[in-house]
Design an enzyme around this catalytic site. Structure first.
Site, PDB file in Angstrom:
ATOM      1  N   ARG A 181       0.807  -1.215   0.000  1.00 41.22           N
ATOM      2  CA  ARG A 181       0.000   0.000   0.000  1.00 41.22           C
ATOM      3  C   ARG A 181       0.846   1.274   0.000  1.00 41.22           C
ATOM      4  O   ARG A 181       0.305   2.375  -0.083  1.00 41.22           O
ATOM      5  CB  ARG A 181      -0.956   0.030   1.201  1.00 41.22           C
ATOM      6  CG  ARG A 181      -2.261  -0.712   0.980  1.00 41.22           C
ATOM      7  CD  ARG A 181      -3.325  -0.288   1.963  1.00 41.22           C
ATOM      8  NE  ARG A 181      -3.708   1.108   1.794  1.00 41.22           N
ATOM      9  CZ  ARG A 181      -4.500   1.769   2.649  1.00 41.22           C
ATOM     10  NH1 ARG A 181      -4.960   1.154   3.723  1.00 41.22           N
ATOM     11  NH2 ARG A 181      -4.797   3.030   2.438  1.00 41.22           N
ATOM     12  N   LYS A 182       2.158   1.129   0.071  1.00 42.18           N
ATOM     13  CA  LYS A 182       3.015   2.306   0.069  1.00 42.18           C
ATOM     14  C   LYS A 182       3.279   2.769  -1.364  1.00 42.18           C
ATOM     15  O   LYS A 182       3.008   2.059  -2.329  1.00 42.18           O
ATOM     16  CB  LYS A 182       4.336   2.015   0.784  1.00 42.18           C
ATOM     17  CG  LYS A 182       4.192   1.361   2.143  1.00 42.18           C
ATOM     18  CD  LYS A 182       3.224   2.096   3.069  1.00 42.18           C
ATOM     19  CE  LYS A 182       3.073   1.378   4.404  1.00 42.18           C
ATOM     20  NZ  LYS A 182       2.015   1.945   5.245  1.00 42.18           N
ATOM     21  N   SER A 183       3.855   3.958  -1.498  1.00 48.22           N
ATOM     22  CA  SER A 183       4.105   4.524  -2.829  1.00 48.22           C
ATOM     23  C   SER A 183       5.002   3.619  -3.654  1.00 48.22           C
ATOM     24  O   SER A 183       4.756   3.395  -4.841  1.00 48.22           O
ATOM     25  CB  SER A 183       4.746   5.908  -2.696  1.00 48.22           C
ATOM     26  OG  SER A 183       3.920   6.794  -1.990  1.00 48.22           O
TER      27      SER A 183
END
Length: 380
Positions: A181-183
Site C-alpha cells: 500500500r506504500k508509494s
C-alpha cells in the site's frame, strides 16, 4: 453511472520489476547482497542521508532503531495515540513503555503542545509518525526536546519532506515501509536511515544476527570459510536480494508516483471542497506530502449518514475505503494493559471514529477519480 471496482491501494509494478528479479535468481545470490546494497545506496542518496539499511519490514526497522538508540527495559518512549499498532509494538519489543500523546486532528500527526506533560525522567525517545505521508514537525520537536532520541516512523513517507529536507534525515533514525500500500513496494520490506555513524554500525550489525561483517563481505573476502565474529545479540531482519532488485526499480519511479498523486490530491481537494461534511487533508506551508493515503474526515454532526454507513454505501458502488488507521489506545491489548479509556485521547478517538481514506494509487485512471467524486457528491 457504470459501477467500477476501485481498490483502496494497488502497487504499480510491471515488466521492469519482473525482469529485475532475473539477476538474483540467475546468479544464485538471493539473500541480502549486491542488489540490496544498490537499493540502500540509491535510497540514501534520494533521502539525503549518509546511511541506509534495508530490512524485512518497517516494524523490524522500528525495533532496531529503538535498540540502536539505546532504549532499554524500563525506559519510556513517546508515541502518538493515532497510528498503526506497530509503532507501539516496537517499544514493547524493547521491554519499554509506550507513552501515548494525543494528535492534532488537522494533520493527524502528534500534537507537539501535548508532549511536554508526558515526559518523565524515564523518557528516552520519541517516535513522531509521518502519518499518511505528511511529515510530523520534527524540527520543532528537536528544538523543544533536544534530550530525546528521535525515531521517525516514516512508514508512509518515502519521498516526503519538511522545509526541503526529506523524511528519514529529520531525526536520529528514520524507518520506512515497502508494503504494497506504500508509494513504492518490495512486497514486504523496510529501510533504516541515519546520519549518525555510530548508530549506523549498530544498525548494520543488529539486522544480521549481530555479525561484525555481512555474509556478502565474508563470501567475497580472502577467507570466506572463516565465520564472522559476533559481539552483540542481533536479529535476522535482512531483506532479500530479489526484493532489493525490485526496490531499485521502484525507487526510480518514486518521484513520478508522488507527482501523479499530488495532481490527483489537488483534484480531490478542488472537487470535494463544497461537501460541507467532508474535510479534505491540509498540507501546511513548507511540507511535501507523499500521499501514501488520501484521508478525509467526516463531520457526523452535519453529514447525511454516519461514517460507517457512508463507507458501506461506497463499497456497494465498488469504491473501497478504510478508516485512516486506528487509535492504538483503543485497541484491546493496550487499553487493558494500561487501563486507558477512549476519551483519554479525544482527538485520536475522533480520528479513529470519523476518518475515511479514499482510493489513491498509481494504477487509477481519470475515470476512477471522477467516479469517486461523483459518488461522494451524490450522498445526501
Amino acid at each position: 453511472m457504470i459501477k467500477r471496482n476501485i481498490p483502496i491501494g494497488l502497487p504499480s509494478m510491471g515488466i521492469e520489476e519482473w525482469e529485475a528479479c532475473r539477476g538474483p535468481i540467475e546468479s544464485g545470490w538471493i539473500t541480502q547482497g549486491p542488489k540490496v546494497k544498490e537499493f540502500e545506496t540509491n535510497f540514501a542518496k534520494r533521502h539525503q542521508v549518509k546511511h541506509a539499511f534495508a530490512v524485512s519490514n518497517c516494524t523490524t526497522a522500528l525495533h532496531l532503531a529503538l535498540v540502536a538508540c539505546g532504549v532499554e527495559p524500563g525506559d519510556e518512549v513517546i508515541v502518538p495515540a493515532f497510528t498503526w499498532v506497530s509503532t507501539a509494538n516496537a517499544v514493547k519489543y524493547c521491554h519499554a513503555t509506550p507513552v501515548f500523546v494525543d494528535i492534532d486532528i488537522n494533520t493527524f500527526n502528534i500534537d507537539i503542545n501535548k508532549i511536554a506533560e508526558k515526559i518523565t525522567a524515564k523518557t528516552k525517545a520519541i517516535i513522531p509518525v509521518h502519518l499518511f505521508g505528511l511529515c510530523a514537525d520534527t524540527e520543532e520537536i528537536r528544538k523543544r526536546f533536544p534530550q530525546l532520541m528521535i525515531v521517525e516512523d516514516g512508514a508512509c513517507a518515502a519521498g516526503s519532506a519538511l522545509n526541503g529536507k526529506p523524511a528519514g534525515g529529520l531525526g536520529d533514525v528514520g524507518c520506512f515501509s515497502f508494503h504494497p500500500r506504500k508509494s513504492v513496494t518490495t512486497g514486504e520490506g523496510g529501510m533504516l536511515t541515519t546520519d549518525n555513524d555510530e548508530i549506523a554500525v549498530r544498525l548494520d550489525r543488529l539486522r544480521n544476527h549481530g555479525a561484525s561483517i555481512s555474509e556478502e563481505q565474508r563470501h567475497h573476502g580472502p577467507k570466506p570459510y572463516i565465520l564472522s565474529a559476533f559481539e552483540m545479540v542481533g536479529y535476522n531482519y535482512r531483506m532479500t536480494d530479489i526484493q532489493g532488485a525490485i526496490g531499485v526499480v521502484q525507487l526510480g519511479k518514486l518521484d513520478l508516483f508522488i507527482d501523479e498523486r499530488q495532481k490527483w490530491a489537488e483534484y480531490y481537494a478542488e472537487e470535494l471542497k463544497d461537501i460541507a461534511w467532508l474535510k479534505t487533508p491540509e498540507v501546511p506551508k513548507g511540507y511535501k506530502h507523499g500521499w501514501q493515503s488520501y484521508v478525509t474526515y467526516i463531520d457526523e454532526s452535519i453529514s447525511p449518514l454516519k461514517r460507517n454507513d457512508i463507507m458501506e454505501l461506497l463499497q456497494q458502488k465498488g469504491i473501497s475505503t478504510r478508516p485512516g488507521t486506528h487509535a492504538v489506545h483503543m485497541l484491546d491489548v493496550y487499553a487493558k494493559m494500561y487501563g486507558i479509556k477512549p476519551e483519554d485521547f479525544p482527538e485520536a478517538f475522533k480520528a479513529d471514529q470519523y476518518s475515511m481514506s479514499i482510493p489513491m494509487h498509481n494504477k487509477m485512471v481519470k475515470e476512477d477519480f471522477e467516479y469517486i467524486v461523483e459518488a461522494l457528491k451524490s450522498i445526501q
